[in-house]
Design a protein around this motif. Structure first.
Motif, PDB file in Angstrom:
ATOM      1  N   MET A   1      81.835  -4.819  56.221  1.00 11.90           N
ATOM      2  CA  MET A   1      81.252  -5.849  57.050  1.00 11.90           C
ATOM      3  C   MET A   1      82.265  -6.983  57.225  1.00 11.90           C
ATOM      4  N   GLU A   2      82.343  -7.503  58.434  1.00 12.29           N
ATOM      5  CA  GLU A   2      83.336  -8.528  58.751  1.00 12.29           C
ATOM      6  C   GLU A   2      82.667  -9.751  59.366  1.00 12.29           C
ATOM      7  N   LYS A   3      83.165 -10.919  58.964  1.00 13.93           N
ATOM      8  CA  LYS A   3      82.670 -12.174  59.523  1.00 13.93           C
ATOM      9  C   LYS A   3      83.881 -13.031  59.893  1.00 13.93           C
ATOM     10  N   ILE A   4      83.922 -13.511  61.123  1.00 16.54           N
ATOM     11  CA  ILE A   4      85.007 -14.402  61.549  1.00 16.54           C
ATOM     12  C   ILE A   4      84.709 -15.783  60.966  1.00 16.54           C
ATOM     13  N   ILE A   5      85.608 -16.272  60.124  1.00 17.53           N
ATOM     14  CA  ILE A   5      85.379 -17.565  59.480  1.00 17.53           C
ATOM     15  C   ILE A   5      86.227 -18.679  60.092  1.00 17.53           C
ATOM     16  N   ILE A   6      87.279 -18.302  60.800  1.00 20.38           N
ATOM     17  CA  ILE A   6      88.062 -19.253  61.587  1.00 20.38           C
ATOM     18  C   ILE A   6      88.351 -18.574  62.921  1.00 20.38           C
ATOM     19  N   THR A 162      97.160 -12.975  63.553  1.00 14.45           N
ATOM     20  CA  THR A 162      97.978 -13.844  64.391  1.00 14.45           C
ATOM     21  C   THR A 162      98.320 -13.135  65.697  1.00 14.45           C
ATOM     22  N   GLU A 163      98.658 -13.941  66.689  1.00 15.45           N
ATOM     23  CA  GLU A 163      98.968 -13.409  68.021  1.00 15.45           C
ATOM     24  C   GLU A 163     100.022 -12.308  67.975  1.00 15.45           C
ATOM     25  N   HIS A 164     101.105 -12.574  67.269  1.00 17.20           N
ATOM     26  CA  HIS A 164     102.227 -11.636  67.262  1.00 17.20           C
ATOM     27  C   HIS A 164     101.845 -10.270  66.689  1.00 17.20           C
ATOM     28  N   TYR A 165     101.129 -10.273  65.592  1.00 21.50           N
ATOM     29  CA  TYR A 165     100.810  -9.013  64.916  1.00 21.50           C
ATOM     30  C   TYR A 165      99.472  -8.415  65.326  1.00 21.50           C
ATOM     31  N   ASP A 166      98.528  -9.268  65.730  1.00 21.89           N
ATOM     32  CA  ASP A 166      97.162  -8.796  65.951  1.00 21.89           C
ATOM     33  C   ASP A 166      96.606  -9.097  67.337  1.00 21.89           C
ATOM     34  N   GLY A 167      97.345  -9.867  68.126  1.00 20.33           N
ATOM     35  CA  GLY A 167      96.891 -10.197  69.469  1.00 20.33           C
ATOM     36  C   GLY A 167      95.871 -11.316  69.532  1.00 20.33           C
ATOM     37  N   VAL A 168      95.534 -11.898  68.385  1.00 16.68           N
ATOM     38  CA  VAL A 168      94.562 -12.989  68.333  1.00 16.68           C
ATOM     39  C   VAL A 168      94.826 -13.815  67.078  1.00 16.68           C
ATOM     40  N   SER A 169      94.577 -15.117  67.166  1.00 17.73           N
ATOM     41  CA  SER A 169      94.708 -15.989  65.993  1.00 17.73           C
ATOM     42  C   SER A 169      93.312 -16.291  65.470  1.00 17.73           C
ATOM     43  N   GLN A 170      92.994 -15.716  64.321  1.00 20.04           N
ATOM     44  CA  GLN A 170      91.694 -15.938  63.694  1.00 20.04           C
ATOM     45  C   GLN A 170      91.758 -15.486  62.243  1.00 20.04           C
ATOM     46  N   VAL A 171      90.712 -15.818  61.501  1.00 16.68           N
ATOM     47  CA  VAL A 171      90.623 -15.394  60.108  1.00 16.68           C
ATOM     48  C   VAL A 171      89.273 -14.728  59.910  1.00 16.68           C
ATOM     49  N   ALA A 172      89.304 -13.561  59.281  1.00 20.73           N
ATOM     50  CA  ALA A 172      88.079 -12.806  59.023  1.00 20.73           C
ATOM     51  C   ALA A 172      87.880 -12.643  57.520  1.00 20.73           C
ATOM     52  N   LEU A 173      86.629 -12.682  57.119  1.00 17.18           N
ATOM     53  CA  LEU A 173      86.244 -12.371  55.746  1.00 17.18           C
ATOM     54  C   LEU A 173      85.642 -10.976  55.785  1.00 17.18           C
ATOM     55  N   ILE A 174      86.229 -10.086  55.011  1.00 15.82           N
ATOM     56  CA  ILE A 174      85.795  -8.692  55.024  1.00 15.82           C
ATOM     57  C   ILE A 174      85.196  -8.362  53.668  1.00 15.82           C
TER      58      ILE A 174
END
Length: 179
Positions: A1-6, A162-174
């Motif tokens: 389960m994943e939750k975007i925290i940032i 991050t944008e460079h590695y993942d195409g988006v800047s965010q933080v997920a709690l898994i």
């Protein structure tokens, strides 16, 4: 389960806030070097460099640091480690180094980075920027600048994207159900 925290907007605000904090703490920025720990720490360092440049009209020197062979868990993490070297190697002698990484967990990555930095001279001071501090320290290491403190369980992962590695800047709690 994943939750975007940032989310992306919060990510950018966090970069901006940390940039402001660095500028406020250092009246003179001429003696500062940004050092990002490869991979995502280096990309976060680039974001900070860009934002500080926009705010203070100064481009701080930037170095990307590979700590592969300084890790104390190298035999546990990889059978064939690959060292990618240092990008933009700088002499840190007498400088204030701002070391940057994505997540602070046990403290072992930062310890390895401190060991690696010694190969580049004796810094006057080393400060630590962390995007996410998740707790569970095994070593007495703390950050000078923290984007967000996120208490976690040991069966959870904090994934910085991050944008460079993942195409988006965010933080997920898994949350892992494997415990």
């Amino acid at each position: 389960m994943e939750k975007i925290i940032i989310d992306t907007e919060q990510f950018q605000r966090t970069i901006s806030r940390i940039s402001h904090q660095i500028i406020e703490k250092h009246a003179i920025l001429d003696n500062i070097i940004l050092v990002g720990i490869k991979r995502r720490g280096a990309e976060i360092a680039e974001m900070l460099q860009k934002r500080i440049s926009e705010l203070a009209q100064i481009s701080l020197p930037l170095m990307a640091l590979d700590i592969t062979f300084y890790r104390d868990d190298l035999n546990l993490t990889s059978k064939d480690p690959v060292y990618t070297g240092v990008e933009h190697q700088l002499n840190i002698e007498g400088k204030t180094v701002i070391l940057i990484d994505d997540v602070l967990f046990t403290g072992r990555t930062i310890r390895a980075a401190l060991d690696a930095l010694l190969d580049f001279g004796r810094a006057k001071r080393i400060e630590l920027v962390i995007l996410v501090d998740r707790g569970h320290r095994e070593l007495p290491i703390r950050a000078d600048y923290v984007g967000k403190n996120i208490p976690t369980a040991l069966n959870e992962q904090v994934q910085v994207r991050t944008e460079h590695y993942d195409g988006v800047s965010q933080v997920a709690l898994i949350h892992s159900t494997n415990g």
